[in-house]
Design a protein around this motif. Structure first.
Motif, PDB file in Angstrom:
ATOM      1  N   HIS A  68       0.862  -1.180   0.000  1.00 16.67           N
ATOM      2  CA  HIS A  68       0.000   0.000   0.000  1.00 16.67           C
ATOM      3  C   HIS A  68       0.901   1.233   0.000  1.00 16.67           C
ATOM      4  O   HIS A  68       1.933   1.267   0.684  1.00 16.67           O
ATOM      5  CB  HIS A  68      -0.892   0.011   1.241  1.00 16.67           C
ATOM      6  CG  HIS A  68      -1.791  -1.188   1.322  1.00 16.67           C
ATOM      7  ND1 HIS A  68      -3.072  -1.200   0.828  1.00 16.67           N
ATOM      8  CD2 HIS A  68      -1.570  -2.432   1.844  1.00 16.67           C
ATOM      9  CE1 HIS A  68      -3.615  -2.391   1.043  1.00 16.67           C
ATOM     10  NE2 HIS A  68      -2.722  -3.156   1.655  1.00 16.67           N
ATOM     11  N   THR A  69       0.524   2.253  -0.745  1.00 16.16           N
ATOM     12  CA  THR A  69       1.371   3.426  -0.889  1.00 16.16           C
ATOM     13  C   THR A  69       0.591   4.713  -0.638  1.00 16.16           C
ATOM     14  O   THR A  69      -0.630   4.711  -0.509  1.00 16.16           O
ATOM     15  CB  THR A  69       1.979   3.485  -2.308  1.00 16.16           C
ATOM     16  OG1 THR A  69       0.908   3.545  -3.271  1.00 16.16           O
ATOM     17  CG2 THR A  69       2.830   2.248  -2.595  1.00 16.16           C
ATOM     18  N   ASP A  70       1.345   5.808  -0.585  1.00 14.05           N
ATOM     19  CA  ASP A  70       0.789   7.172  -0.485  1.00 14.05           C
ATOM     20  C   ASP A  70      -0.214   7.298   0.665  1.00 14.05           C
ATOM     21  O   ASP A  70       0.126   6.981   1.793  1.00 14.05           O
ATOM     22  CB  ASP A  70       0.168   7.581  -1.825  1.00 14.05           C
ATOM     23  CG  ASP A  70       1.163   7.527  -2.968  1.00 14.05           C
ATOM     24  OD1 ASP A  70       2.346   7.812  -2.720  1.00 14.05           O
ATOM     25  OD2 ASP A  70       0.793   7.159  -4.089  1.00 14.05           O
ATOM     26  N   GLU A  71      -1.430   7.719   0.362  1.00 15.14           N
ATOM     27  CA  GLU A  71      -2.419   7.967   1.399  1.00 15.14           C
ATOM     28  C   GLU A  71      -2.907   6.697   2.079  1.00 15.14           C
ATOM     29  O   GLU A  71      -3.552   6.756   3.133  1.00 15.14           O
ATOM     30  CB  GLU A  71      -3.625   8.707   0.799  1.00 15.14           C
ATOM     31  CG  GLU A  71      -3.308  10.094   0.258  1.00 15.14           C
ATOM     32  CD  GLU A  71      -2.731  11.006   1.325  1.00 15.14           C
ATOM     33  OE1 GLU A  71      -3.253  10.959   2.464  1.00 15.14           O
ATOM     34  OE2 GLU A  71      -1.780  11.748   1.037  1.00 15.14           O
ATOM     35  N   ASP A  72      -2.605   5.539   1.487  1.00 20.32           N
ATOM     36  CA  ASP A  72      -3.041   4.272   2.083  1.00 20.32           C
ATOM     37  C   ASP A  72      -2.074   3.751   3.137  1.00 20.32           C
ATOM     38  O   ASP A  72      -2.339   2.725   3.770  1.00 20.32           O
ATOM     39  CB  ASP A  72      -3.225   3.213   0.991  1.00 20.32           C
ATOM     40  CG  ASP A  72      -4.381   3.545   0.060  1.00 20.32           C
ATOM     41  OD1 ASP A  72      -5.368   4.127   0.546  1.00 20.32           O
ATOM     42  OD2 ASP A  72      -4.288   3.219  -1.139  1.00 20.32           O
ATOM     43  N   ILE A  73      -0.945   4.438   3.322  1.00 20.72           N
ATOM     44  CA  ILE A  73       0.007   4.030   4.357  1.00 20.72           C
ATOM     45  C   ILE A  73      -0.487   4.547   5.705  1.00 20.72           C
ATOM     46  O   ILE A  73      -0.652   5.756   5.885  1.00 20.72           O
ATOM     47  CB  ILE A  73       1.415   4.594   4.083  1.00 20.72           C
ATOM     48  CG1 ILE A  73       1.939   4.157   2.722  1.00 20.72           C
ATOM     49  CG2 ILE A  73       2.386   4.169   5.191  1.00 20.72           C
ATOM     50  CD1 ILE A  73       3.254   4.819   2.333  1.00 20.72           C
ATOM     51  N   GLU A  99      15.876   4.412   1.389  1.00 21.87           N
ATOM     52  CA  GLU A  99      17.240   4.497   1.935  1.00 21.87           C
ATOM     53  C   GLU A  99      17.390   5.582   2.993  1.00 21.87           C
ATOM     54  O   GLU A  99      18.377   5.603   3.743  1.00 21.87           O
ATOM     55  CB  GLU A  99      18.236   4.716   0.792  1.00 21.87           C
ATOM     56  CG  GLU A  99      18.097   6.044   0.047  1.00 21.87           C
ATOM     57  CD  GLU A  99      17.100   5.961  -1.108  1.00 21.87           C
ATOM     58  OE1 GLU A  99      17.145   6.845  -1.995  1.00 21.87           O
ATOM     59  OE2 GLU A  99      16.284   5.021  -1.113  1.00 21.87           O
ATOM     60  N   HIS A 100      16.414   6.509   3.079  1.00 20.64           N
ATOM     61  CA  HIS A 100      16.462   7.579   4.081  1.00 20.64           C
ATOM     62  C   HIS A 100      15.561   7.283   5.277  1.00 20.64           C
ATOM     63  O   HIS A 100      15.294   8.177   6.087  1.00 20.64           O
ATOM     64  CB  HIS A 100      16.060   8.906   3.446  1.00 20.64           C
ATOM     65  CG  HIS A 100      16.903   9.290   2.260  1.00 20.64           C
ATOM     66  ND1 HIS A 100      18.250   9.555   2.362  1.00 20.64           N
ATOM     67  CD2 HIS A 100      16.578   9.428   0.937  1.00 20.64           C
ATOM     68  CE1 HIS A 100      18.726   9.854   1.156  1.00 20.64           C
ATOM     69  NE2 HIS A 100      17.740   9.790   0.283  1.00 20.64           N
ATOM     70  N   ASN A 101      15.064   6.054   5.371  1.00 22.61           N
ATOM     71  CA  ASN A 101      14.178   5.619   6.454  1.00 22.61           C
ATOM     72  C   ASN A 101      12.833   6.340   6.414  1.00 22.61           C
ATOM     73  O   ASN A 101      12.191   6.530   7.447  1.00 22.61           O
ATOM     74  CB  ASN A 101      14.845   5.814   7.827  1.00 22.61           C
ATOM     75  CG  ASN A 101      14.209   4.947   8.895  1.00 22.61           C
ATOM     76  OD1 ASN A 101      13.777   3.823   8.636  1.00 22.61           O
ATOM     77  ND2 ASN A 101      14.132   5.463  10.126  1.00 22.61           N
ATOM     78  N   HIS A 102      12.412   6.734   5.224  1.00 19.68           N
ATOM     79  CA  HIS A 102      11.082   7.297   5.037  1.00 19.68           C
ATOM     80  C   HIS A 102      10.112   6.171   4.676  1.00 19.68           C
ATOM     81  O   HIS A 102      10.428   5.354   3.804  1.00 19.68           O
ATOM     82  CB  HIS A 102      11.068   8.343   3.914  1.00 19.68           C
ATOM     83  CG  HIS A 102      11.892   9.541   4.197  1.00 19.68           C
ATOM     84  ND1 HIS A 102      12.525  10.262   3.199  1.00 19.68           N
ATOM     85  CD2 HIS A 102      12.207  10.160   5.363  1.00 19.68           C
ATOM     86  CE1 HIS A 102      13.187  11.278   3.731  1.00 19.68           C
ATOM     87  NE2 HIS A 102      13.010  11.234   5.048  1.00 19.68           N
ATOM     88  N   PRO A 103       8.945   6.094   5.310  1.00 19.08           N
ATOM     89  CA  PRO A 103       7.964   5.081   4.915  1.00 19.08           C
ATOM     90  C   PRO A 103       7.465   5.332   3.486  1.00 19.08           C
ATOM     91  O   PRO A 103       7.023   6.424   3.160  1.00 19.08           O
ATOM     92  CB  PRO A 103       6.825   5.268   5.928  1.00 19.08           C
ATOM     93  CG  PRO A 103       7.450   5.982   7.085  1.00 19.08           C
ATOM     94  CD  PRO A 103       8.498   6.867   6.483  1.00 19.08           C
ATOM     95  N   VAL A 104       7.571   4.288   2.649  1.00 21.31           N
ATOM     96  CA  VAL A 104       7.091   4.410   1.261  1.00 21.31           C
ATOM     97  C   VAL A 104       6.011   3.378   0.963  1.00 21.31           C
ATOM     98  O   VAL A 104       5.434   3.371  -0.125  1.00 21.31           O
ATOM     99  CB  VAL A 104       8.253   4.244   0.259  1.00 21.31           C
ATOM    100  CG1 VAL A 104       9.219   5.405   0.366  1.00 21.31           C
ATOM    101  CG2 VAL A 104       8.965   2.909   0.465  1.00 21.31           C
ATOM    102  N   GLY A 105       5.725   2.518   1.933  1.00 17.73           N
ATOM    103  CA  GLY A 105       4.706   1.505   1.731  1.00 17.73           C
ATOM    104  C   GLY A 105       4.435   0.750   3.003  1.00 17.73           C
ATOM    105  O   GLY A 105       5.125   0.915   4.019  1.00 17.73           O
TER     106      GLY A 105
END
Length: 323
Positions: free
Chosen positions: A205-210, A304-310
């Protein structure tokens, strides 16, 4: 209690066919090496041909070769004499199956293949037959007795042909270094293909669904996010969108055991820090293994920057056919 005639007949058939397979081993010689070399050097396709039951076995051999890294297809020998010979070129290799080595429809093709200078591999039970002697390599199945008590229905001989075809396919597979990933590309529609080809990026799940809440949010706010996004968890992030932890159903149960107030406590006090994460480019099957090993039902996918992407959970893997 005596065994039924049906079972006795079945045991006899299986024993005879097992014997036919075992007898293949002493017949393996330089002709098998030659056949493998011809196929490995072939710039075109491997064409399988055979009549009747041998033809049915030929179709299966062609399918096995094609799915294990050797492009191949079946040509019916009768149709070949009426136009389908145009499917065969001098860049191909032909494997012809005939127990007797004298099948008319197959033997008819020999001078035509020789004229095209197309290499021929024969699979027969008679090394002195027309087809055997015409082959650039002759694979001898050596079956002296069919399982059929009448000696008419091809049984032991076709089993031996099938096993010899498998032996060719696997020998070529190993020589080519054919991998499980290569196999999956030939089977994208099956469960194996899904397991080997799907990546986390394909199902997360991505974007607003995270599901995500800011550090300092109340437990109540986190519960609302978990409920709305329906993944059984939420990521906890910093104002810079760095992942700080995860809050799951398990964390909620542990918090309730401590008799905390959902309105007073912050998510930072009950979340799991240093949580397990995955990257978007790993295989979904590998992600499943991680979740099973860690005994967790959901994961956050980070860059790689520890940002949630999914984000994904076990239900996503089940829906994708990975489980």
């Amino acid at each position: 209690m005596t065994q039924s005639d049906f079972i006795l007949s079945a045991k006899r058939t299986i024993s005879l066919e097992a014997e036919a397979v075992s007898d293949l081993i002493p017949h393996l010689d330089q002709n098998f090496d030659r056949a493998c070399e011809l196929i490995l050097k072939c710039p075109g396709r491997v064409i399988i041909t055979g009549m009747g039951k041998s033809g049915h076995i030929g179709c299966k051999i062609a399918a096995t070769l094609a799915s294990t890294g050797t492009p191949s297809f079946f040509v019916h020998p009768g149709e070949a004499s009426h136009g389908d010979l145009g499917m065969i070129t001098n860049k191909d290799v032909v494997i012809a199956l005939s127990n007797s080595g004298e099948t008319t429809e197959v033997v008819t093709l020999i001078p035509l293949l020789k004229r095209m200078n197309t290499p021929l591999i024969s699979i027969t039970a008679n090394p002195a037959s027309t087809l055997s002697e015409a082959g650039d390599a002759n694979l001898h199945i050596g079956v002296e007795k069919e399982a059929c008590p009448l000696g008419l229905a091809p049984t032991s001989s076709t089993t031996a042909q099938l096993v010899l075809g498998d032996a060719l396919a696997i020998a070529l597979l190993e020589e080519r270094g054919f991998s499980s990933d290569d196999f999956a590309f030939s089977h994208p529609g099956g469960s194996l293909g899904r397991r080997l080809l799907l990546k986390v990026n394909d199902i997360m799940h991505t974007d607003e669904d995270i599901p995500s809440v800011l550090s300092g949010s109340s437990l109540r706010e986190a519960l609302l996010e978990v409920t709305q996004k329906r993944l059984g968890m939420t990521a906890v992030v910093s104002p810079e969108n760095k992942l700080l932890g995860i809050f799951t159903d398990g964390d909620l149960r542990r918090a309730l055991d401590q008799d905390v107030s959902p309105h007073e406590i912050t998510i930072d006090q009950v979340m799991t820090s240093n949580c397990t994460t995955v990257t978007r480019d790993i295989l979904a099957a590998e992600c499943l293994q991680i979740m099973e090993d860690k005994k967790i039902n959901a994961l956050v996918v980070t860059d790689e920057h520890n940002h949630p992407v999914g984000a994904l959970n076990m239900h996503d893997l089940l829906k994708a056919g990975v489980i």
